[in-house]
Design an enzyme around this catalytic site. Structure first.
Site, PDB file in Angstrom:
ATOM      1  N   ASP A 106       0.981  -1.347  -0.006  1.00  0.00           N
ATOM      2  CA  ASP A 106       0.162   0.081  -0.002  1.00  0.00           C
ATOM      3  C   ASP A 106       0.987   1.310   0.115  1.00  0.00           C
ATOM      4  OD1 ASP A 106      -2.163  -1.654   0.382  1.00  0.00           O
ATOM      5  OD2 ASP A 106      -2.278  -1.227   2.518  1.00  0.00           O
TER       6      ASP A 106
HETATM    7  N1  URA Z   1      -1.277  -5.979   3.888  1.00  0.00           N
HETATM    8  C1  URA Z   1      -1.868  -4.545   3.803  1.00  0.00           C
HETATM    9  O1  URA Z   1      -2.806  -4.354   4.527  1.00  0.00           O
HETATM   10  N2  URA Z   1      -1.303  -3.747   3.298  1.00  0.00           N
HETATM   11  C2  URA Z   1       0.094  -3.914   2.530  1.00  0.00           C
HETATM   12  O2  URA Z   1       0.696  -2.990   2.068  1.00  0.00           O
HETATM   13  C3  URA Z   1       0.629  -5.156   2.594  1.00  0.00           C
HETATM   14  C4  URA Z   1      -0.110  -6.243   3.187  1.00  0.00           C
END
Ligand code: URA
Length: 242
Positions: A106
């Site tokens: 993310d």
């Molecule tokens: N899980 C999440 O919520 N975000 C990420 O970036 C990776 C795994």
């Protein structure tokens, strides 16, 4: 070993066009194994021949594998109209045409992103069939307890009905007085960790990926910096599939 035209091999690195290579060769700036080469049609073996331009040795290995320590605020994409991407962080000398992130984090997640132009390897890493472990540290608003650990281990159903594979969860030393946990996932569902913790009534305040396929993020790599995987790290990652 495969042989390719000199101009094509150099242009595939993405910095110079074939026309640029021709011009530089005509000026006597291109050497192959120490000898000046003026004919860019000449065939070379990228794996073994030493090609220099203006005295600088090129890395013609067609595939590149980079470990990036992704900072916050950067998107896991090759290109984006508005946002800075993980590929934008790759310095010129490590850039290759077709480079992309093998797996997404993310925008607000930090840590290990593998960048490569090896589509086959990326496919194998991303395939849920291969169960490549990915390890994360999450900073949380509330500490985890035995129930949370059990819910992760049993494979929880998310609010929209998606079912996660069993994941391991363990206590980590707290971070700036906030509780923290270590999570090992073997798949990659969108916002998975945040959604799993939300299901247990917890909020993820910060998330960092610290390892992939048994290769750990280099602690000396500052946020926003990347380096090539070492041969041992590359083999480790590739060996995970045998
Ligand atoms: N899980 C999440 O919520 N975000 C990420 O970036 C990776 C795994």
């Amino acid at each position: 070993m495969e042989q390719v035209r000199l101009d094509k091999a150099v242009a595939s690195l993405g910095e110079l066009s074939r026309r640029d290579v021709k011009k530089l060769a005509a000026q006597g700036q291109v050497t192959v194994n120490g000898k000046v080469v003026k004919r860019v049609e000449e065939k070379i073996t990228p794996d073994t021949d030493r090609v220099c331009i203006g005295g600088k040795l090129l890395n013609l290995n067609p595939h590149i594998y980079l470990m990036l320590n992704k900072p916050e605020g950067v998107v896991s994409a090759s290109r984006d109209e508005k946002e800075k991407t993980v590929v934008d962080l790759v310095p010129r000398e490590l850039f290759r045409r077709g480079i992309f992130p093998a797996g997404r984090l993310d925008k607000d997640t930090t840590g290990f992103v593998l960048l490569t132009n090896d589509g086959e390897l990326a496919h194998r890493i991303l395939s849920p069939k291969n169960h490549i472990p990915k390890v994360y540290i999450a900073v949380l608003d509330l500490p985890i307890d035995e129930d949370t650990i059990r819910m992760f281990a049993e494979g929880m159903e998310l609010k929209n009905g998606e079912v996660c594979k069993p994941a391991s969860l363990a206590h980590e030393p707290s971070w700036e007085a906030q509780p923290a946990a270590r999570i090992v996932l073997r798949e990659g569902i969108y916002h998975q960790i945040k959604r799993m913790f939300a299901k247990t009534g917890r909020e993820v305040l910060a998330l960092k990926r610290i390892s992939m396929g048994g290769v750990s993020l280099d602690p000396s790599l500052a946020p926003g910096c990347c380096r090539e995987l070492t041969e041992i790290e590359r083999e480790h990652l590739l060996d995970g599939f045998h």
